[in-house]
Every structure is written in C-alpha cells, then in structure tokens.
Design an enzyme around this catalytic site. Structure first.
Site, PDB file in Angstrom:
ATOM      1  N   SER A  90       0.827  -1.221   0.000  1.00  0.00           N
ATOM      2  CA  SER A  90       0.000   0.000   0.000  1.00  0.00           C
ATOM      3  C   SER A  90       0.853   1.258   0.000  1.00  0.00           C
ATOM      4  O   SER A  90       0.494   2.265  -0.623  1.00  0.00           O
ATOM      5  CB  SER A  90      -0.960  -0.001   1.186  1.00  0.00           C
ATOM      6  OG  SER A  90      -0.282   0.165   2.420  1.00  0.00           O
ATOM      7  N   LYS A 168      13.717  -7.768   4.400  1.00  0.00           N
ATOM      8  CA  LYS A 168      15.074  -8.299   4.425  1.00  0.00           C
ATOM      9  C   LYS A 168      16.072  -7.168   4.667  1.00  0.00           C
ATOM     10  O   LYS A 168      15.812  -6.004   4.309  1.00  0.00           O
ATOM     11  CB  LYS A 168      15.392  -8.982   3.094  1.00  0.00           C
ATOM     12  CG  LYS A 168      14.517 -10.191   2.780  1.00  0.00           C
ATOM     13  CD  LYS A 168      14.680 -11.285   3.812  1.00  0.00           C
ATOM     14  CE  LYS A 168      13.898 -12.529   3.458  1.00  0.00           C
ATOM     15  NZ  LYS A 168      13.927 -13.532   4.572  1.00  0.00           N
ATOM     16  N   LEU A 169      17.231  -7.541   5.192  1.00  0.00           N
ATOM     17  CA  LEU A 169      18.281  -6.542   5.435  1.00  0.00           C
ATOM     18  C   LEU A 169      18.900  -6.118   4.112  1.00  0.00           C
ATOM     19  O   LEU A 169      19.328  -6.963   3.318  1.00  0.00           O
ATOM     20  CB  LEU A 169      19.353  -7.133   6.356  1.00  0.00           C
ATOM     21  CG  LEU A 169      20.410  -6.155   6.854  1.00  0.00           C
ATOM     22  CD1 LEU A 169      19.805  -5.144   7.827  1.00  0.00           C
ATOM     23  CD2 LEU A 169      21.577  -6.890   7.494  1.00  0.00           C
ATOM     24  N   ILE A 170      18.942  -4.827   3.860  1.00  0.00           N
ATOM     25  CA  ILE A 170      19.593  -4.313   2.657  1.00  0.00           C
ATOM     26  C   ILE A 170      21.104  -4.456   2.850  1.00  0.00           C
ATOM     27  O   ILE A 170      21.654  -3.994   3.839  1.00  0.00           O
ATOM     28  CB  ILE A 170      19.234  -2.830   2.423  1.00  0.00           C
ATOM     29  CG1 ILE A 170      17.742  -2.671   2.166  1.00  0.00           C
ATOM     30  CG2 ILE A 170      20.054  -2.238   1.273  1.00  0.00           C
ATOM     31  CD1 ILE A 170      17.231  -3.318   0.887  1.00  0.00           C
ATOM     32  N   HIS A 186       8.987   3.020   8.784  1.00  0.00           N
ATOM     33  CA  HIS A 186       8.828   2.062   9.875  1.00  0.00           C
ATOM     34  C   HIS A 186       7.588   2.475  10.660  1.00  0.00           C
ATOM     35  O   HIS A 186       7.385   3.676  10.908  1.00  0.00           O
ATOM     36  CB  HIS A 186      10.073   2.056  10.762  1.00  0.00           C
ATOM     37  CG  HIS A 186       9.999   1.104  11.909  1.00  0.00           C
ATOM     38  ND1 HIS A 186      10.224  -0.249  11.762  1.00  0.00           N
ATOM     39  CD2 HIS A 186       9.688   1.304  13.217  1.00  0.00           C
ATOM     40  CE1 HIS A 186      10.060  -0.837  12.942  1.00  0.00           C
ATOM     41  NE2 HIS A 186       9.741   0.082  13.839  1.00  0.00           N
ATOM     42  N   ASP A 227      16.844  -0.044  11.000  1.00  0.00           N
ATOM     43  CA  ASP A 227      16.153   1.064  11.693  1.00  0.00           C
ATOM     44  C   ASP A 227      17.066   1.995  12.474  1.00  0.00           C
ATOM     45  O   ASP A 227      16.599   2.688  13.385  1.00  0.00           O
ATOM     46  CB  ASP A 227      15.080   0.496  12.641  1.00  0.00           C
ATOM     47  CG  ASP A 227      14.106  -0.394  11.903  1.00  0.00           C
ATOM     48  OD1 ASP A 227      13.601  -1.351  12.514  1.00  0.00           O
ATOM     49  OD2 ASP A 227      13.879  -0.143  10.701  1.00  0.00           O
ATOM     50  N   GLU A 256       1.207   6.759   7.405  1.00  0.00           N
ATOM     51  CA  GLU A 256       2.372   6.355   6.599  1.00  0.00           C
ATOM     52  C   GLU A 256       2.227   6.819   5.146  1.00  0.00           C
ATOM     53  O   GLU A 256       3.160   7.360   4.537  1.00  0.00           O
ATOM     54  CB  GLU A 256       2.522   4.838   6.618  1.00  0.00           C
ATOM     55  CG  GLU A 256       2.953   4.262   7.942  1.00  0.00           C
ATOM     56  CD  GLU A 256       3.125   2.755   7.858  1.00  0.00           C
ATOM     57  OE1 GLU A 256       3.687   2.271   6.859  1.00  0.00           O
ATOM     58  OE2 GLU A 256       2.730   2.071   8.809  1.00  0.00           O
TER      59      GLU A 256
HETATM   60  N1  LIG Z   1      20.157  -2.176   5.962  1.00  0.00           N
HETATM   61  C1  LIG Z   1      18.835  -2.020   6.268  1.00  0.00           C
HETATM   62  N2  LIG Z   1      17.932  -2.871   5.744  1.00  0.00           N
HETATM   63  C2  LIG Z   1      16.605  -2.717   6.044  1.00  0.00           C
HETATM   64  C3  LIG Z   1      16.186  -1.711   6.921  1.00  0.00           C
HETATM   65  C4  LIG Z   1      17.183  -0.831   7.473  1.00  0.00           C
HETATM   66  O1  LIG Z   1      16.864   0.112   8.243  1.00  0.00           O
HETATM   67  N3  LIG Z   1      18.485  -1.025   7.120  1.00  0.00           N
HETATM   68  N4  LIG Z   1      14.846  -1.587   7.261  1.00  0.00           N
HETATM   69  C5  LIG Z   1      14.042  -2.788   7.033  1.00  0.00           C
HETATM   70  C6  LIG Z   1      12.592  -2.601   7.304  1.00  0.00           C
HETATM   71  N5  LIG Z   1      12.344  -2.954   8.714  1.00  0.00           N
HETATM   72  C7  LIG Z   1      11.890  -1.983   9.551  1.00  0.00           C
HETATM   73  O2  LIG Z   1      11.524  -0.863   9.145  1.00  0.00           O
HETATM   74  C8  LIG Z   1      12.586  -4.269   9.194  1.00  0.00           C
HETATM   75  C9  LIG Z   1      12.258  -5.343   8.383  1.00  0.00           C
HETATM   76  C10 LIG Z   1      12.491  -6.645   8.831  1.00  0.00           C
HETATM   77  C11 LIG Z   1      13.043  -6.870  10.087  1.00  0.00           C
HETATM   78  C12 LIG Z   1      13.316  -8.265  10.543  1.00  0.00           C
HETATM   79  O3  LIG Z   1      13.546  -8.509  11.708  1.00  0.00           O
HETATM   80  N6  LIG Z   1      13.288  -9.201   9.577  1.00  0.00           N
HETATM   81  C13 LIG Z   1      13.462 -10.634   9.899  1.00  0.00           C
HETATM   82  C14 LIG Z   1      13.083 -11.499   8.689  1.00  0.00           C
HETATM   83  C15 LIG Z   1      11.581 -11.358   8.400  1.00  0.00           C
HETATM   84  C16 LIG Z   1      11.151 -12.232   7.220  1.00  0.00           C
HETATM   85  O4  LIG Z   1      12.013 -12.601   6.385  1.00  0.00           O
HETATM   86  O5  LIG Z   1       9.937 -12.515   7.134  1.00  0.00           O
HETATM   87  C17 LIG Z   1      14.926 -10.924  10.236  1.00  0.00           C
HETATM   88  O6  LIG Z   1      15.836 -10.250   9.711  1.00  0.00           O
HETATM   89  O7  LIG Z   1      15.108 -11.884  10.996  1.00  0.00           O
HETATM   90  C18 LIG Z   1      13.340  -5.808  10.908  1.00  0.00           C
HETATM   91  C19 LIG Z   1      13.104  -4.502  10.473  1.00  0.00           C
HETATM   92  C20 LIG Z   1      14.274  -3.350   5.659  1.00  0.00           C
HETATM   93  N7  LIG Z   1      15.709  -3.544   5.457  1.00  0.00           N
HETATM   94  N1  GAR Z   2       9.831  -2.844   9.967  1.00  0.00           N
HETATM   95  C1  GAR Z   2       9.271  -2.807   8.664  1.00  0.00           C
HETATM   96  C2  GAR Z   2       7.757  -2.732   8.740  1.00  0.00           C
HETATM   97  O1  GAR Z   2       7.160  -3.251   9.665  1.00  0.00           O
HETATM   98  N2  GAR Z   2       7.182  -2.054   7.750  1.00  0.00           N
HETATM   99  C3  GAR Z   2       5.750  -1.899   7.742  1.00  0.00           C
HETATM  100  O2  GAR Z   2       5.158  -2.908   6.938  1.00  0.00           O
HETATM  101  C4  GAR Z   2       3.916  -2.390   6.460  1.00  0.00           C
HETATM  102  C5  GAR Z   2       3.887  -2.610   4.973  1.00  0.00           C
HETATM  103  O3  GAR Z   2       2.605  -2.280   4.509  1.00  0.00           O
HETATM  104  P1  GAR Z   2       2.383  -2.105   2.911  1.00  0.00           P
HETATM  105  O4  GAR Z   2       2.995  -3.317   2.257  1.00  0.00           O
HETATM  106  O5  GAR Z   2       0.891  -2.031   2.786  1.00  0.00           O
HETATM  107  O6  GAR Z   2       3.075  -0.820   2.509  1.00  0.00           O
HETATM  108  C6  GAR Z   2       3.880  -0.886   6.794  1.00  0.00           C
HETATM  109  O7  GAR Z   2       3.098  -0.649   7.943  1.00  0.00           O
HETATM  110  C7  GAR Z   2       5.332  -0.592   7.086  1.00  0.00           C
HETATM  111  O8  GAR Z   2       5.510   0.487   8.004  1.00  0.00           O
END
Ligand SMILES: Nc1nc2c(c(=O)[nH]1)N[C@@H](CN(C=O)c1ccc(C(=O)N[C@@H](CCC(=O)O)C(=O)O)cc1)CN2
Ligand code: GAR
Length: 292
Positions: A90, A168-170, A186, A227, A256
């Site tokens: 979304s 996923k982690l970038i 976030h 984050d 958001e």
């Molecule tokens: N280098 C970065 N990569 C990502 C960031 C960031 O800030 N730096 N933000 C995330 C988005 N995010 C929060 O906003 C976030 C997404 C996922 C996780 C997490 O714990 N993921 C799990 C796996 C989940 C799955 O595969 O279903 C994990 O790593 O164990 C935490 C925060 C996007 N990338």
């Molecule tokens: N930590 C990462 C995280 O939780 N992100 C959250 O996933 C949702 C995605 O919704 P969307 O696919 O409808 O945009 C959003 O609420 C976003 O903030």
C-alpha cells in the site's frame, strides 16, 4: 564532493542558524542553486556514479526532465525510483500514484521484492513496472545476486531506493552505492520498537504492551543496520486504551501513506538538507525558509 564556504545563513526559524548541506545527485541544472537561499551556504554532496542514466521515453523527456521540456520546480531533473516491498504494497501504491499525479517528481522504474507473488509485485506487473526478485530464495529458482541487483539498478539509472514493507536486510554494498539515497518507512516512533524482529504487527503489539500513549510512522535514511539510520520525518497518532494491534496498525498506516509521499516528494525535489549535526531536514515546498 564539492565543498563550499559554509557561512551560516540568516533566515530559517531554528534555535541556531541552519547550515544547510544539500546532498544531491550530480546535475548540470542551474535549478539546484535556486533551491538554497545562497548557494555558498550549501555543501553539495555529489555521488561518484556511472554516467548519467539512459532516459526512457515513458519516464521523462529526452533530457530527463519531467513534462514536455518543462524542467519542473527550479529545473530539478525528474528522479528514478526503485521501490522494495515484501507484502501488500500500500505504501508503494501511494508513492506510485503520487508519481502519476505529479506530487512526486519521479518515476518508479523498478519494483524489488523477495516475495514475487506479493501484492506489491502484482500491482507493479499490472502497471508495467519491471519486477526484480531479490534476494534469491533457497527454494525458488528466480532471483538475482547483490551484484546483479546493483548492475540492474545502474542500468535503470536508479537515483533513490525506497523501502516500503521490505522485510530483508539491505546489504552493505547497496547502502554504500546509494549514500543518503535510501529511505525506509517504519511503523513506530523510532528509536522505539525498531530493529531486528520488529516488523508488521509485532511492532504494534510491542507499542501497546509498553503502555505507550502515542505511536506513529517514522521515515528514515537507511544504513547497514535495521532502523538505525537518520530520522527524516514522523507523524504521531494516539494509542487508545482498547486498541488491538490491527486497529493501531490501520491508524498508523493511514499516516504512513501521507508522510512517506511527502518525504519522497522532498527527496525528488532535492529539498532535503543536512543540518551540521547530521540530521536531515525537509525544506518546505512553498516556503524555503521553513524546515521540518
Ligand atoms: N540495511 C537495512 N535494511 C533494512 C532496513 C534498514 O533500516 N536497514 N529496514 C528494514 C525494514 N524494517 C523496519 O523498518 C525491518 C524489516 C524486517 C526486520 C526483521 O527482523 N526481519 C526478519 C526477517 C523477516 C522475514 O524474512 O519474514 C529478520 O531479519 O530476521 C526488521 C526490520 C528493511 N531492510
Ligand atoms: N519494519 C518494517 C515494517 O514493519 N514495515 C511496515 O510494513 C507495512 C507494509 O505495509 P504495505 O505493504 O501495505 O506498505 C507498513 O506498515 C510498514 O511500516
């Protein structure tokens, strides 16, 4: 990086003079100079990057500007966006619609996902946006490596990377390739309820369980860790006494969609300035002396 004398300018209504540091892409456009009251006060950060991207007919005119030869606000080149999603998308759809309405002076040129069947990917396909699967999943055959992803993004001339529910982690290689050019949204007021394990409803469950009376989305720049990048924008919503995680999630998601579009619009307009202590600010679109 071209440095300029950084005399603190008069003007912005802050507790101390703002010494804007304009981080932007290389441009020959004179317009960026008009984006600061006095170019001498802006330090332009130019990325070392491959030659200027090929411009596709559907994205912009031959010189890369939006509109028929109209260079847009202050001669700013129309930007090329890659959006990363893992779910319904979304936020991606809100950004895509904003590029079509002109609120965001950019074009989504790639949708990147680890879930090729997700809603965001489906929307991209039905709107002619190329879908790239990253990372490769263990099971499925499709997917690209980090180096293949970087080459694809260079070939597409991607200027900015927008994470929108990407889980996923970038990798550090991508973060290094796009300094001060990757945003994430976030669903909490970072640094609260952020980091590994905090995504989706888990974030809202934690906020409710903590007794927090307020929550809301954070738009932040992305670094190598989850984050921990610099906060660019936030919105606040109340956490009600009888909120379920789903109800709080819906209230936050509504904000958001607005705050992310505003932040991406500022990014594409080159209206992000970096305060001397490293905090990014958004310069108001209509009042250049106002920062948030
Ligand atoms: N280098 C970065 N990569 C990502 C960031 C960031 O800030 N730096 N933000 C995330 C988005 N995010 C929060 O906003 C976030 C997404 C996922 C996780 C997490 O714990 N993921 C799990 C796996 C989940 C799955 O595969 O279903 C994990 O790593 O164990 C935490 C925060 C996007 N990338
Ligand atoms: N930590 C990462 C995280 O939780 N992100 C959250 O996933 C949702 C995605 O919704 P969307 O696919 O409808 O945009 C959003 O609420 C976003 O903030």
């Amino acid at each position: 990086m071209a440095a300029a004398a950084a005399a603190a300018p008069a003007g912005p209504n802050l507790r101390r003079p703002l010494n804007p540091v304009l981080a932007t892409r290389p441009t020959t456009s004179p317009g960026l100079r008009s984006a600061t009251k006095n170019p001498a006060n802006a330090l332009r950060c130019k990325r070392l990057r491959p030659p200027e991207p090929r411009v596709y007919a559907n994205a912009a005119t031959k010189d890369g500007y939006s509109g028929g030869g109209d260079a847009g606000a202050g001669g700013v080149r129309r930007k090329r966006l890659a959006v990363f999603v893992s779910g319904g998308g979304s936020n991606y759809r809100a950004i895509h619609e904003a590029t079509l309405s002109g609120v965001v002076r950019g074009d989504v040129v790639a949708l990147v996902t680890d879930k090729p069947g997700c809603g965001g990917a489906e929307h991209a396909r039905s709107n002619g946006v190329p879908v790239v699967v990253f990372p490769k999943s263990k099971s499925a055959t499709e997917g690209v490596s980090v180096s293949e992803l970087l080459n694809t993004m260079r070939d597409l001339g991607v200027d900015f990377v927008l994470l929108a529910g990407y889980l996923k982690l970038i990798p550090a290689e991508l973060v290094r390739e796009y300094p001060r050019s990757i945003l994430n949204i976030h669903p909490s007021l970072l640094p609260a309820f952020g980091g590994k394990g905090y995504y989706g409803l888990k974030v809202h469950k934690a906020a409710i369980a903590s007794g927090a009376r307020y929550s809301g989305p954070t738009v932040h720049f992305v670094d190598e860790h989850y984050d921990t990048g610099k906060t660019l924008a936030q919105r606040v919503v109340p956490v009600l006494a009888n909120d379920t995680p789903e109800e709080l999630a819906a209230r936050v998601l509504h904000e958001e969609h607005q705050v992310y579009v505003e932040a991406v619009a500022a990014l594409c307009d080159d209206r992000i300035v970096w305060r001397e202590d490293g905090v990014p600010l958004i310069r108001n679109r209509s009042n250049p002396d106002e920062y948030t």
